[in-house]
Scaffold this motif. Structure first.
Motif, PDB file in Angstrom:
ATOM      1  N   TYR A 236       0.824  -1.210   0.000  1.00 50.18           N
ATOM      2  CA  TYR A 236       0.000   0.000   0.000  1.00 50.18           C
ATOM      3  C   TYR A 236       0.861   1.264   0.000  1.00 50.18           C
ATOM      4  CZ  TYR A 236      -3.696   3.217   1.739  1.00 50.18           C
ATOM      5  OH  TYR A 236      -4.581   4.242   1.904  1.00 50.18           O
ATOM      6  N   SER A 293      -6.450   4.474   6.086  1.00 53.70           N
ATOM      7  CA  SER A 293      -7.369   4.461   4.947  1.00 53.70           C
ATOM      8  C   SER A 293      -7.393   5.821   4.243  1.00 53.70           C
ATOM      9  CB  SER A 293      -8.785   4.105   5.413  1.00 53.70           C
ATOM     10  OG  SER A 293      -9.729   4.260   4.369  1.00 53.70           O
ATOM     11  N   ILE A 359     -10.453  -8.732  -0.395  1.00 54.38           N
ATOM     12  CA  ILE A 359     -11.157  -7.446  -0.366  1.00 54.38           C
ATOM     13  C   ILE A 359     -10.322  -6.381  -1.072  1.00 54.38           C
ATOM     14  CG2 ILE A 359     -11.946  -5.575   1.143  1.00 54.38           C
ATOM     15  CD1 ILE A 359     -12.811  -7.707   3.156  1.00 54.38           C
ATOM     16  N   ALA A 360      -9.008  -6.404  -0.822  1.00 53.45           N
ATOM     17  CA  ALA A 360      -8.123  -5.450  -1.501  1.00 53.45           C
ATOM     18  C   ALA A 360      -8.076  -5.715  -3.004  1.00 53.45           C
ATOM     19  CB  ALA A 360      -6.722  -5.524  -0.903  1.00 53.45           C
ATOM     20  N   ASP A 361      -8.152  -6.997  -3.399  1.00 53.05           N
ATOM     21  CA  ASP A 361      -8.114  -7.348  -4.818  1.00 53.05           C
ATOM     22  C   ASP A 361      -9.336  -6.819  -5.568  1.00 53.05           C
ATOM     23  OD1 ASP A 361      -5.674  -8.632  -5.110  1.00 53.05           O
ATOM     24  OD2 ASP A 361      -6.459 -10.571  -4.470  1.00 53.05           O
ATOM     25  N   ILE A 362     -10.524  -6.917  -4.935  1.00 52.69           N
ATOM     26  CA  ILE A 362     -11.755  -6.528  -5.632  1.00 52.69           C
ATOM     27  C   ILE A 362     -12.112  -5.056  -5.411  1.00 52.69           C
ATOM     28  CG2 ILE A 362     -12.668  -8.868  -5.511  1.00 52.69           C
ATOM     29  CD1 ILE A 362     -14.475  -8.016  -3.236  1.00 52.69           C
ATOM     30  N   SER A 363     -11.456  -4.385  -4.454  1.00 57.88           N
ATOM     31  CA  SER A 363     -11.750  -2.970  -4.218  1.00 57.88           C
ATOM     32  C   SER A 363     -10.450  -2.167  -4.212  1.00 57.88           C
ATOM     33  CB  SER A 363     -12.525  -2.802  -2.905  1.00 57.88           C
ATOM     34  OG  SER A 363     -11.789  -3.331  -1.804  1.00 57.88           O
ATOM     35  N   SER A 364      -9.967  -1.835  -3.027  1.00 58.95           N
ATOM     36  CA  SER A 364      -8.712  -1.088  -2.908  1.00 58.95           C
ATOM     37  C   SER A 364      -8.197  -1.245  -1.489  1.00 58.95           C
ATOM     38  CB  SER A 364      -8.930   0.402  -3.213  1.00 58.95           C
ATOM     39  OG  SER A 364      -9.762   0.982  -2.208  1.00 58.95           O
ATOM     40  N   TYR A 365      -6.920  -0.921  -1.284  1.00 58.79           N
ATOM     41  CA  TYR A 365      -6.355  -0.959   0.061  1.00 58.79           C
ATOM     42  C   TYR A 365      -7.053   0.052   0.963  1.00 58.79           C
ATOM     43  CZ  TYR A 365      -2.476  -3.678  -1.903  1.00 58.79           C
ATOM     44  OH  TYR A 365      -1.720  -4.644  -2.511  1.00 58.79           O
ATOM     45  N   SER A 366      -7.368   1.216   0.406  1.00 61.53           N
ATOM     46  CA  SER A 366      -8.005   2.266   1.196  1.00 61.53           C
ATOM     47  C   SER A 366      -9.353   1.806   1.749  1.00 61.53           C
ATOM     48  CB  SER A 366      -8.190   3.525   0.342  1.00 61.53           C
ATOM     49  OG  SER A 366      -8.787   4.553   1.091  1.00 61.53           O
ATOM     50  N   LEU A 367     -10.177   1.184   0.896  1.00 59.25           N
ATOM     51  CA  LEU A 367     -11.470   0.691   1.353  1.00 59.25           C
ATOM     52  C   LEU A 367     -11.297  -0.445   2.350  1.00 59.25           C
ATOM     53  CD1 LEU A 367     -14.535   0.715   1.213  1.00 59.25           C
ATOM     54  CD2 LEU A 367     -14.410  -0.815  -0.769  1.00 59.25           C
ATOM     55  N   MET A 368     -10.317  -1.282   2.131  1.00 59.31           N
ATOM     56  CA  MET A 368     -10.063  -2.379   3.058  1.00 59.31           C
ATOM     57  C   MET A 368      -9.760  -1.850   4.459  1.00 59.31           C
ATOM     58  SD  MET A 368      -6.884  -5.037   3.075  1.00 59.31           S
ATOM     59  CE  MET A 368      -5.819  -3.746   3.729  1.00 59.31           C
TER      60      MET A 368
END
Length: 394
Positions: A236, A293, A359-368
């Motif tokens: 990240y 985040s 979760i990071a794969d399908i969205s982003s590190y920030s959202l995770m």
């Protein structure tokens, strides 16, 4: 010096520092190596999570075995196996890394239980929280220099230095461990009928025992957040302007070490549940996750503020809950039940890698990390106990 800072205990703390030095390097090298080989966050999370998932499964059994055979005998066996695991990293790829993480996880289950139970059994009540804090402090100290060393090795592209570091840590830790002495060297129940709850039956106590249930849920969720931080910060950080993974991890570990030493006498050691104190820790942890985040938008200042807050929460929560349970759990089953509690911490860190990776794969590190902050906020309410809050205000 006496009590938790006497020479026999200082030797155990040094051994703890040496043992966890390898992991502080591997926590950075493995994600970077995985990414360079084209691995997804899910794959990296599984490899990283295998370590503490194995530790979690073996913790309760480790507590029972140590109770029977004694901590020192088990410690010496563990250090041999751990040395072999470290050697695996020097000549294998991702598949070998997974096997080595499993072996390391098994070793850590016995190593940490042996030292913590030895410390708890040997110290008087008033010094117990200090002993646990010092153990946790030394387990965290490698996080100050390990990430910097790992990033230096990676950027230099010199994996021979990585090999040399793993071999050196294996040898020095083994030598230090073989000279260790602890109360209960001969075992606390060798030659006697096995006492305490059977390991598998004891799992029911996670729900039946209200003290164990509350502490385990708090530790589980907090560890999910900490696990996500450890595993994915090296990846990240590259997305954040002026973000540096080594600086973040060193800052977090430095705060853990400083806070555990400076605040070790502030951690309650009276066997009572201090709602406001625990809720305050969860507020700090929630703010840490949210700050990390927001750093994608807000910049490096929020990124590093998150490291400081994360380190402070990590420094306080584990010793607080462990010390509390050491008073309220039944004496006959304490080793096994304490193992179950520590296993929830391991499970949480593993889930922070395994679940948060997809979760990071399908969205982003920030959202995770925002999801992590939401989990932390829920635990603020969970830590509340109306009876203890009002009792403390009288």
């Amino acid at each position: 010096m006496r009590g938790a800072l006497s020479w026999p205990f200082l030797r155990l703390y040094v051994l703890t520092l040496l043992y966890f030095s390898a992991n502080s390097i591997l926590n950075v090298i493995i994600p970077l190596k995985g990414e360079s080989l084209g691995a997804t966050n899910t794959t990296i999370g599984i490899i990283m999570g295998a370590y503490l998932a194995t530790t979690m499964l073996l913790r309760p059994w480790a507590g029972q075995v140590i109770q029977k055979y004694g901590p020192v005998k088990m410690l010496r066996i563990v250090l041999i196996v751990n040395g072999f695991a470290l050697l695996l990293y020097t000549f294998t790829g991702l598949g070998g890394y997974f096997a080595a993480r499993v072996l390391q996880g098994a070793c850590t289950a016995f190593f940490s239980m042996a030292l913590q139970l030895g410390i708890i059994d040997a110290l008087p009540d008033k010094d117990r929280s200090q002993g646990i804090s010092m153990y946790s402090l030394c387990a965290s100290m490698p996080g100050i220099f390990g990430p910097l060393l790992a990033v230096g090795i990676w950027q230099a592209g010199d994996m021979n230095s990585f090999t040399a570091a793993m071999i050196a840590i294996a040898i020095v830790t083994g030598a230090a461990g073989y000279s260790a002495r602890m109360k209960g060297d001969a075992g606390t129940s060798a030659g006697k009928k096995e006492q305490g709850t059977a390991v598998f039956k004891s799992f029911g106590q996670l729900v039946k025992n209200p003290h164990l249930f509350k502490c385990s849920i708090l530790m589980l969720i907090a560890s999910v957040i900490l696990g996500a931080s450890t595993t994915f910060i090296p990846l990240y950080a590259a997305q954040i302007e002026s973000g540096n993974a080594a600086v973040y991890l060193m800052l977090q570990a430095g705060v853990v070490v400083l806070a555990r030493f400076v605040l070790r006498k502030k951690i309650p050691s009276d066997g009572k549940w201090h709602s406001l104190f625990v809720m305050g820790i969860m507020v700090i942890l929630t703010a840490a996750a949210q700050s990390v985040s927001f750093s994608l938008t807000g910049g490096a200042a929020f990124f590093y503020a998150g490291a400081v807050l994360m380190g402070l929460a990590q420094a306080l929560l584990y010793p607080t809950l462990t010390t509390y349970l050491s008073f309220v759990l039944p004496q006959t089953d304490r080793n096994v039940l304490m193992g179950l509690f520590i296993a929830t911490a391991d499970l949480g860190v593993a889930l922070g890698s395994v679940v948060m990776g997809p979760i990071a794969d399908i969205s982003s590190y920030s959202l995770m990390y925002m999801i992590c902050a939401m989990l932390g906020a829920a635990m603020i309410l969970f830590a509340y106990d109306r009876r203890t809050v009002f009792a403390g205000s009288r």
